[in-house]
Design a protein around this motif. Structure first.
Motif, short mmCIF file in Angstrom:
data_model
loop_
_atom_site.label_atom_id
_atom_site.label_comp_id
_atom_site.label_asym_id
_atom_site.label_seq_id
_atom_site.Cartn_x
_atom_site.Cartn_y
_atom_site.Cartn_z
N PHE A 139 0.82 -1.21 0.00
CA PHE A 139 0.00 0.00 0.00
C PHE A 139 0.86 1.27 0.00
CE2 PHE A 139 -3.39 -2.74 2.21
CZ PHE A 139 -3.77 -3.27 0.99
N THR A 140 2.05 1.18 0.59
CA THR A 140 2.99 2.31 0.52
C THR A 140 3.42 2.53 -0.93
OG1 THR A 140 3.82 1.92 2.76
CG2 THR A 140 5.23 3.17 1.26
N LEU A 141 3.71 1.43 -1.63
CA LEU A 141 4.07 1.52 -3.04
C LEU A 141 2.92 2.08 -3.86
CD1 LEU A 141 5.87 0.89 -5.50
CD2 LEU A 141 5.03 -1.47 -5.41
N LEU A 142 1.72 1.61 -3.57
CA LEU A 142 0.52 2.07 -4.29
C LEU A 142 0.31 3.56 -4.13
CD1 LEU A 142 -1.96 1.27 -5.94
CD2 LEU A 142 -3.11 0.70 -3.80
N HIS A 143 0.48 4.08 -2.93
CA HIS A 143 0.29 5.51 -2.70
C HIS A 143 1.39 6.34 -3.34
CE1 HIS A 143 -3.30 5.86 -0.15
NE2 HIS A 143 -2.99 4.63 0.27
N GLY A 144 2.59 5.76 -3.44
CA GLY A 144 3.65 6.45 -4.16
C GLY A 144 3.33 6.59 -5.64
N MET A 145 2.75 5.54 -6.21
CA MET A 145 2.33 5.58 -7.62
C MET A 145 1.18 6.56 -7.81
SD MET A 145 2.58 1.51 -8.53
CE MET A 145 2.14 1.75 -10.27
N LYS A 146 0.31 6.62 -6.82
CA LYS A 146 -0.81 7.57 -6.88
C LYS A 146 -0.29 8.99 -7.04
CE LYS A 146 -3.83 10.05 -3.79
NZ LYS A 146 -4.23 10.28 -2.39
N THR A 147 0.74 9.34 -6.28
CA THR A 147 1.31 10.69 -6.34
C THR A 147 1.94 10.96 -7.70
OG1 THR A 147 1.76 10.64 -3.96
CG2 THR A 147 2.96 12.26 -5.27
N LYS A 148 2.68 9.99 -8.22
CA LYS A 148 3.34 10.16 -9.51
C LYS A 148 2.35 10.32 -10.66
CE LYS A 148 7.43 7.36 -8.37
NZ LYS A 148 8.15 6.09 -8.69
N LEU A 149 1.23 9.59 -10.59
CA LEU A 149 0.29 9.54 -11.71
C LEU A 149 -0.94 10.42 -11.52
CD1 LEU A 149 0.44 5.67 -12.23
CD2 LEU A 149 1.33 7.39 -13.81
N GLY A 150 -1.10 11.01 -10.33
CA GLY A 150 -2.27 11.84 -10.08
C GLY A 150 -3.56 11.04 -10.09
N ILE A 151 -3.57 9.89 -9.43
CA ILE A 151 -4.74 9.01 -9.40
C ILE A 151 -5.66 9.41 -8.24
CG2 ILE A 151 -5.52 6.62 -9.22
CD1 ILE A 151 -3.87 7.08 -11.68
N PRO A 152 -6.98 9.50 -8.47
CA PRO A 152 -7.92 9.84 -7.39
C PRO A 152 -7.94 8.79 -6.28
CG PRO A 152 -8.94 10.10 -9.56
CD PRO A 152 -7.65 9.41 -9.79
N ASP A 153 -8.32 9.21 -5.08
CA ASP A 153 -8.33 8.32 -3.91
C ASP A 153 -9.23 7.11 -4.10
OD1 ASP A 153 -6.53 9.87 -2.51
OD2 ASP A 153 -8.06 11.01 -1.43
N ASN A 154 -10.41 7.31 -4.72
CA ASN A 154 -11.34 6.19 -4.86
C ASN A 154 -10.76 5.10 -5.76
OD1 ASN A 154 -11.81 8.12 -7.11
ND2 ASN A 154 -13.37 6.63 -7.73
N VAL A 155 -9.96 5.50 -6.74
CA VAL A 155 -9.34 4.53 -7.64
C VAL A 155 -8.24 3.76 -6.91
CG1 VAL A 155 -8.10 4.21 -9.82
CG2 VAL A 155 -9.87 5.95 -9.65
N VAL A 156 -7.50 4.46 -6.06
CA VAL A 156 -6.45 3.81 -5.25
C VAL A 156 -7.08 2.80 -4.30
CG1 VAL A 156 -4.66 4.19 -3.52
CG2 VAL A 156 -4.87 5.77 -5.43
N GLU A 157 -8.21 3.16 -3.70
CA GLU A 157 -8.92 2.23 -2.81
C GLU A 157 -9.38 0.99 -3.58
OE1 GLU A 157 -12.06 4.48 -1.08
OE2 GLU A 157 -10.72 5.82 0.03
N ASN A 158 -9.84 1.20 -4.80
CA ASN A 158 -10.25 0.08 -5.66
C ASN A 158 -9.06 -0.81 -5.97
OD1 ASN A 158 -11.68 -1.58 -7.36
ND2 ASN A 158 -11.98 -0.08 -8.96
N ALA A 159 -7.91 -0.18 -6.27
CA ALA A 159 -6.70 -0.94 -6.57
C ALA A 159 -6.26 -1.76 -5.35
CB ALA A 159 -5.58 0.01 -6.99
#
Length: 216
Positions: free
Chosen positions: A31-51
């Motif tokens: 999940f730490t890796l996932l949130h790092g990718m979220k920042t790089k790609l500008g992914i919305p929170d709901n999509v990160v939760e889905n991932a």
């Protein structure tokens, strides 16, 4: 209980706690890796939760064996983007997750099959917006690309075609028509689609729609 039984019970409890600890630690890293990718790609929170949900299902289905955490997290994020129509290419995800595109594609196919995911095709128009915004193209060029896409859909030449390639080719033609001199190579670099694919797609579009551009 006998001393032997107590010993066996305590030993099993210890291993159970250690097992849970390892699993929790692994999920925390993922999940730490996932949130790092979220920042790089500008992914919305709901999509990160889905991932994160897809990744947990991947772990529970025991699909981690022989596969890296980075690749599976990246595959889960790409799948979540597809489910929510957030336009990100495999190359975008692979770069952000620091994994090979080939491995990401392989692991993505595995989780789609094993988890029974039903991913919708991307909306090509969303990629036109993404690419044109990233390249700072004129608003008229973007509108013309949307118009080209609509005509292609009406002619039935978009079905089953790569949405990013279609978007890049539509924008490339719109640039030519509006005098914006941007090479196919630049579109290739931005879209993650080869310039040969963009060229071939553009040729088909111009032929089908009978477009005579300023290059001719």
């Amino acid at each position: 209980m006998s001393n032997k039984t107590k010993y066996e019970f305590n030993r099993l409890r210890t291993w159970d706690q250690r097992s849970k600890s390892r699993k929790t630690s692994a999920l925390s890293k993922a999940f730490t890796l996932l949130h790092g990718m979220k920042t790089k790609l500008g992914i919305p929170d709901n999509v990160v939760e889905n991932a994160a949900y897809i990744y947990r299902k991947t772990v529970n289905a025991k699909l981690t064996r022989g596969r890296t955490m980075g690749s599976l997290v990246s595959a889960a994020l790409y799948a979540a983007c597809r489910e929510n129509n957030i336009p990100r290419t495999l190359d975008d995800i692979a770069c952000a997750g620091n994994v090979e595109r080939r491995i990401l594609s392989r692991d993505l196919r595995t989780i789609i099959k094993k988890l029974g995911l039903n991913l919708n095709q991307y909306d090509t128009a969303s990629f036109i917006s993404k690419i044109s915004n990233n390249m700072n193209l004129r608003e008229k060029t973007k509108r013309d690309a949307f118009d080209i896409l609509k005509k292609c859909e009406d002619k039935g030449i978009t079905a089953g075609k790569h949405p990013v390639a279609q978007a890049a080719a539509s924008l490339y033609i719109a640039c030519i028509l509006n005098g914006e001199k941007i090479s196919q190579k630049k579109f290739s670099n931005e879209s993650g689609v080869s310039d040969v694919t963009i060229r071939n797609r553009a040729v088909l579009i111009k032929k089908t729609l009978k477009i005579v551009d300023k290059e001719n």
